[in-house]
Design an enzyme around this catalytic site. Structure first.
Site, mmCIF file in Angstrom:
data_model
loop_
_atom_site.group_PDB
_atom_site.id
_atom_site.type_symbol
_atom_site.label_atom_id
_atom_site.label_comp_id
_atom_site.label_asym_id
_atom_site.label_seq_id
_atom_site.Cartn_x
_atom_site.Cartn_y
_atom_site.Cartn_z
ATOM 1 N N ARG A 90 0.370 1.427 3.366
ATOM 2 C CA ARG A 90 0.360 2.080 4.687
ATOM 3 C C ARG A 90 -0.454 3.378 4.559
ATOM 4 O O ARG A 90 -0.297 4.102 3.579
ATOM 5 C CB ARG A 90 1.794 2.383 5.188
ATOM 6 C CG ARG A 90 2.565 1.116 5.551
ATOM 7 C CD ARG A 90 3.855 1.453 6.288
ATOM 8 N NE ARG A 90 3.630 1.699 7.701
ATOM 9 C CZ ARG A 90 4.599 2.089 8.540
ATOM 10 N NH1 ARG A 90 5.824 2.286 8.097
ATOM 11 N NH2 ARG A 90 4.335 2.292 9.816
ATOM 12 N N GLN A 197 12.924 1.712 16.277
ATOM 13 C CA GLN A 197 13.636 2.439 15.218
ATOM 14 C C GLN A 197 14.758 3.318 15.782
ATOM 15 O O GLN A 197 15.756 3.563 15.099
ATOM 16 C CB GLN A 197 12.661 3.319 14.429
ATOM 17 C CG GLN A 197 11.666 2.562 13.574
ATOM 18 C CD GLN A 197 10.353 2.341 14.298
ATOM 19 O OE1 GLN A 197 10.334 2.176 15.509
ATOM 20 N NE2 GLN A 197 9.262 2.323 13.573
ATOM 21 N N ASP A 238 5.044 12.291 9.421
ATOM 22 C CA ASP A 238 4.450 11.452 8.362
ATOM 23 C C ASP A 238 3.383 12.207 7.594
ATOM 24 O O ASP A 238 3.101 11.906 6.439
ATOM 25 C CB ASP A 238 3.872 10.172 8.965
ATOM 26 C CG ASP A 238 4.996 9.204 9.270
ATOM 27 O OD1 ASP A 238 5.639 9.371 10.326
ATOM 28 O OD2 ASP A 238 5.264 8.334 8.424
HETATM 29 O O1 MRU Z 1 6.570 3.483 11.197
HETATM 30 P P1 MRU Z 1 7.749 4.206 10.623
HETATM 31 O O2 MRU Z 1 9.045 3.713 11.115
HETATM 32 O O3 MRU Z 1 7.652 4.274 9.117
HETATM 33 O O4 MRU Z 1 7.576 5.699 11.142
HETATM 34 C C1 MRU Z 1 8.545 6.639 10.793
HETATM 35 C C2 MRU Z 1 8.343 7.966 11.408
HETATM 36 O O5 MRU Z 1 7.408 8.178 12.161
HETATM 37 C C3 MRU Z 1 9.277 9.047 10.993
HETATM 38 O O6 MRU Z 1 9.483 9.950 12.039
HETATM 39 C C4 MRU Z 1 8.705 9.807 9.786
HETATM 40 O O7 MRU Z 1 8.282 8.906 8.795
HETATM 41 C C5 MRU Z 1 9.679 10.747 9.205
HETATM 42 S S1 MRU Z 1 11.058 9.953 8.460
HETATM 43 C C6 MRU Z 1 12.028 11.166 7.772
#
Ligand code: MRU
Length: 354
Positions: A90, A197, A238
């Site tokens: 990713r 999520q 992220d």
């Molecule tokens: O695509 P995802 O579910 O991995 O994205 C997650 C997020 O955007 C979260 O807000 C981020 O990774 C922070 S998690 C502590």
């Protein structure tokens, strides 16, 4: 206490809770092969920036165990090859690259050791990354406490809890610590299309913890601020650029704009491992574009015509000017971020964590 761990290491096996099937089923998948770990990150069996980082570090531990190398040079090459595969899983969450680089740095500092010592060191470093993540999350929550009014209506996006980290969580961890400290918090959870999520994972976590919450559709946040009165928004990250621009789950930018319009403080919570000082602005953050079917289908049901195109950005970048403060384990950074983030990161380097 959280009753589950998103990531576990048991007798040479990595165990990941399968986040794709929650809340319907609680299933752990077991991994012995780093390529399968990379696939699991891609498929979002494990997700959330810190969790991805820790999973990749354990992926390297699996690669070290599986390597047939008899000398250190060969083992290092095998680990480099595994790192490339894991890095390609990713693109947006910098914690993935941070954790891999940290393990490889450890390996190169041990050049004169034997193969078995290095295998053990890779695993020890993965354990350390996991343990430090838990400590960092708790500290983020404690640092944020003075910013949370009592009572507080808090708007949250995506999932940033124990599932998205090794345990406890960042933005959701703040809500949790406020609750544990007796503050009357009510969390409003964006469902977070398309992978849900918020509805599936954050609601599942808050349910178990007995924290009052309500799920809303992503498009409701502006109206909710007007109608219900939100005290603050708190989201994860992220990747945070040196100027404070923040990449997070798609929809975060819209939420920040709505918050500004309504005068609602907008906080980003993240460990310092999410801050990427090598890039000067959010323009340089690679944004993942995911599969069409995540939008075209809801479960097994196709919800749009075959001929209609889809653009599935998985993340967006919220410009720093929308962010009230960035809450980390070493303290809180306020604007101007280009001045204050370097100061914060200097403390990490010097180990002078407050
Ligand atoms: O695509 P995802 O579910 O991995 O994205 C997650 C997020 O955007 C979260 O807000 C981020 O990774 C922070 S998690 C502590």
């Amino acid at each position: 206490m959280t009753t589950f761990r998103s990531i576990e290491w048991k007798e040479g096996t990595l165990r990941l809770i399968d986040q794709r099937v929650l809340p319907k089923e609680t299933v752990y998948l077991e991994f012995k092969d780093y390529c399968e770990v990379a696939e699991a990150i891609k498929a979002m069996v494990v997700r959330g920036a810190p969790a991805i980082g820790a999973a990749a570090a354990y992926g390297l531990a699996l690669a070290a165990n599986a390597s047939t190398a008899t000398d250190v040079q060969q083992l290092s090459q095998d680990l480099q090859a595994a790192a490339e595969v894991l890095r390609a899983s990713r693109p947006t969450a910098v914690n993935l690259f941070w954790a891999i680089d940290r393990v490889l740095k450890k390996v190169s500092s041990l050049e004169n050791q034997d193969v078995q010592t290095i295998r053990q060191a890779v695993l020890d470093e993965a354990h350390l990354i996991a343990e430090e993540d838990i400590q960092a999350n708790r500290q983020i929550g404690l640092n944020a406490l003075p910013l949370i009014p009592d009572p507080a209506k808090i708007l949250h996006h995506c999932n940033t809890g124990s599932l998205a980290t090794v345990d406890y969580g960042t933005a959701l961890g703040i809500i949790r610590i406020a609750h544990e400290n007796g503050k009357q918090v009510h969390a409003y959870l964006d469902e977070t299309r398309p992978r849900l999520q918020g509805a599936r994972l954050s609601a599942w976590e808050l349910n178990q913890l007995g924290i009052p919450h309500t799920v809303i559709v992503d498009g409701a946040s502006g109206f909710l601020m007007k109608k219900v009165g939100i005290d603050l928004c708190v989201v994860g990250a992220d990747r945070i650029a040196a100027n404070g621009d923040t990449a997070n789950k798609i929809g975060t930018y819209n939420l920040a704009i709505a918050a500004k319009e309504h005068g609602v403080p907008f906080y980003v919570a993240a460990p310092t491992s999410t801050i990427d000082m090598s890039i000067s602005s959010g323009e340089q953050i690679p944004i993942e574009i995911r599969d069409r079917n995540e939008i075209a289908f809801v479960g097994s049901e196709q919800v749009m015509p075959d001929g209609s195109p889809v653009l599935n950005y998985a993340f967006d970048v919220t410009p720093a000017r929308y962010i009230t403060a960035i809450i980390t384990e070493v303290g809180i950074a306020y604007p101007p971020y280009e001045e204050n983030l370097p100061k914060l990161m200097k403390q990490v380097k010097e180990g002078t964590i407050q």
